[in-house]
Design a protein around this motif. Sequence first.
Motif, short mmCIF file in Angstrom:
data_model
loop_
_atom_site.label_atom_id
_atom_site.label_comp_id
_atom_site.label_asym_id
_atom_site.label_seq_id
_atom_site.Cartn_x
_atom_site.Cartn_y
_atom_site.Cartn_z
N TYR A 111 -24.48 -59.55 8.04
CA TYR A 111 -24.21 -58.55 7.01
C TYR A 111 -24.06 -59.15 5.61
O TYR A 111 -24.07 -58.42 4.63
CB TYR A 111 -22.94 -57.75 7.35
N SER A 121 -20.00 -55.35 -2.23
CA SER A 121 -20.48 -53.97 -2.28
C SER A 121 -22.01 -53.91 -2.17
O SER A 121 -22.55 -52.99 -1.57
CB SER A 121 -19.99 -53.26 -3.54
N LEU A 124 -22.72 -54.25 1.48
CA LEU A 124 -22.35 -53.00 2.16
C LEU A 124 -23.40 -51.92 1.91
O LEU A 124 -23.76 -51.18 2.81
CB LEU A 124 -20.98 -52.52 1.70
N ILE A 146 -18.66 -46.89 0.06
CA ILE A 146 -18.36 -48.30 -0.21
C ILE A 146 -16.91 -48.44 -0.69
O ILE A 146 -16.18 -49.32 -0.22
CB ILE A 146 -19.35 -48.89 -1.23
#
Length: 184
Positions: A111, A121, A124, A146
């Motif tokens: 990720y 962010s 994400l 977020i």
Amino acid sequence: MGGSHSSFTEAELQDYQELTFFSKKEILHVHKRFHLLDPDAVRANKDVCLPQGTVCELPELKVNPFKDRICKVFSSQGDGSLSFEDFLDMMSVFSDAAPKSVKSEYAFRIYDFDEDDFVSSGDLREVINRLTGEQQLSDEDMQQLINNILEESDLDDDDALSFAEFEHVISKAPDFMNSFRIRL
């Protein structure tokens, strides 16, 4: 007659067993799956690195929105291509026998798109876009989501998740272990 067993010495199998969460039989099964991705290439060179596109033909990866990141994280070359040892590592981490701590570490790396050791962010946003697929969120809804994630998870208020914060979130996710696996 010996099939894939003859591909490895007993010492190699023992080493693989010590370095993974697999039995010798499971290691041989993983090798069979690797071999089936490109039989000619694997037969010609036991140390071949299969290109990312070939590895992504694995049925479990084919439908995974993070398949490119998974390959990149496990690639010793860093380009998404996988040797058998890379493939074995990947299958071991995604096995039922791998502990949550190991799975969390690799999930974090997958990720962390910009590879800065934080899930920011921007990371994400990429995760959410991949998970929503065709059903993209509006900019406003994306930012709200977020913000909500960071509000819940960003304990030090630096607008990014460290590994410790990420691991804390994962510890609360009951389905994480089931979603982060590939069955043999």
